[in-house]
Design an enzyme around this catalytic site. Structure first.
Site, mmCIF file in Angstrom:
data_model
loop_
_atom_site.group_PDB
_atom_site.id
_atom_site.type_symbol
_atom_site.label_atom_id
_atom_site.label_comp_id
_atom_site.label_asym_id
_atom_site.label_seq_id
_atom_site.Cartn_x
_atom_site.Cartn_y
_atom_site.Cartn_z
ATOM 1 N N SER A 256 32.113 42.982 44.564
ATOM 2 C CA SER A 256 32.172 41.719 43.823
ATOM 3 C C SER A 256 30.822 41.033 43.641
ATOM 4 O O SER A 256 30.751 39.976 43.038
ATOM 5 C CB SER A 256 33.164 40.762 44.490
ATOM 6 O OG SER A 256 32.787 40.484 45.807
ATOM 7 N N LYS A 299 36.521 32.013 47.678
ATOM 8 C CA LYS A 299 35.197 31.971 47.048
ATOM 9 C C LYS A 299 34.978 30.650 46.327
ATOM 10 O O LYS A 299 33.895 30.060 46.392
ATOM 11 C CB LYS A 299 35.042 33.145 46.083
ATOM 12 C CG LYS A 299 34.949 34.502 46.778
ATOM 13 C CD LYS A 299 34.975 35.634 45.780
ATOM 14 C CE LYS A 299 34.854 36.982 46.499
ATOM 15 N NZ LYS A 299 34.958 38.110 45.564
#
Length: 314
Positions: A256, A299
């Site tokens: 990611s 996140k």
């Protein structure tokens, strides 16, 4: 885990199997028990060590970390009242401001839950209780106000610092976000051009195989699209490229950070600073597509906690 006393996983497989648990036999009591209408609730800190066949029989409910606002309300409603009682203080004797709780959350704790937050509130109230005990006279004369400014007097210097603007103040640094067991954190990816090189790629920062491959894919995509990005291809031929992901002591892996790596590389090649209020996540492919990634809530919370105003995600 299994040891010489037996294997709990195999027993649980039998207990949780609706086809056979209506006649489950307890070998300790030597009696048959009907478990077909029993609802079992189990908790776990991590799923990696649970047997896959056992996970298949369960419905997994993942509880992500709390946001700062949720932590504030939990502290206000439950933790503060409990700690006041445990330290022999009345609610009138202490004025605990919301800004003080927010500062403890931001500067002294980094966790998904609130266990450490309660511990830090307890540490503040212990010092208040000691001060009340030392000073003679009625307690109402010694109302203690706890504000954001005087939290360091109780808990010492802040343990965590918001360093986004400082870290991103030079070209070749981009802000990414990573999923962690404590609810997510911000990640700074640094790229640097090294002159008189032979387009070698150096990767440091304890990166796993997937992350190293992401970096190589990002470099290949940027080389292929150099003209569209306004980068002279000669820069690749005459320079080495070094990508580093601090902190160096922490192993990192996963796809990611691909877009963040690509952004940091372009920033270094163009000598242009990345905006400090932007963070990003997403897996990058060789053709420049951005693929979805997991852990978005954690996140996003981490980005918000660090003062990020714009969060780019697939």
């Amino acid at each position: 885990g299994a040891d010489w006393r037996g294997d709990p996983s195999s027993a649980l497989l039998e207990v949780l199997d609706p086809a056979q648990n209506h006649a489950f036999r307890d070998h300790y009591l030597e009696i048959n028990i009907d478990l077909s209408r029993v609802l079992f609730i189990a908790t776990a800190n991590q799923l990696g060590t649970v047997h896959p066949a056992l996970l298949d029989r369960m419905e997994i409910i993942s509880l992500a970390g709390y946001s700062e606002d949720e932590k504030l309300h939990i502290a206000r409603r439950y933790l503060l009242a409990r700690q006041l009682e445990e330290h022999g203080l009345t609610p009138d004797a202490v004025v605990f401001e919301d800004t003080a709780i927010r500062r403890i959350i931001a500067d002294y704790t980094r966790e998904a839950g609130v266990r450490n937050l309660e511990r830090q509130i307890g540490a503040v109230l212990r010092k208040v209780a000691a001060r009340v005990a030392r000073e003679a006279g009625p307690a109402e004369h010694h109302i203690q106000a706890i504000t954001a400014a005087n939290i360091p007097d109780y808990l010492g210097p802040p343990r965590f610092h918001d360093e986004v603007s400082f870290r991103v103040s030079r070209p070749g640094v981009a802000t990414g976000v990573a999923w962690t067991e404590t609810g997510g954190d911000v990640l700074f990816i640094e790229a640097r051009l090294l002159p008189s090189g032979h387009h070698n790629l150096i990767l440091t920062g304890q990166l796993g195989n997937v992350m190293q491959e992401s970096a190589r894919a990002a470099v290949s995509h940027i080389r292929a699209e150099a003209a569209a990005l306004g980068i002279s291809p000669e820069k690749f031929d005459s320079h080495d490229l070094h990508i580093h992901v601090p902190a160096g002591a922490i192993p990192k892996d996963g796809p990611s950070a691909g877009v963040t790596m690509a952004t940091a590389i372009v920033s270094a090649l163009k000598d242009q600073v990345v905006r400090e209020d932007v963070a990003m996540t997403g897996e990058i492919t060789l053709s420049g597509l951005v693929l979805p990634v997991g852990g978005i809530r954690e996140k996003a919370l981490a980005a918000r906690r660090h003062g990020i105003k714009e969060f780019i995600l697939p």
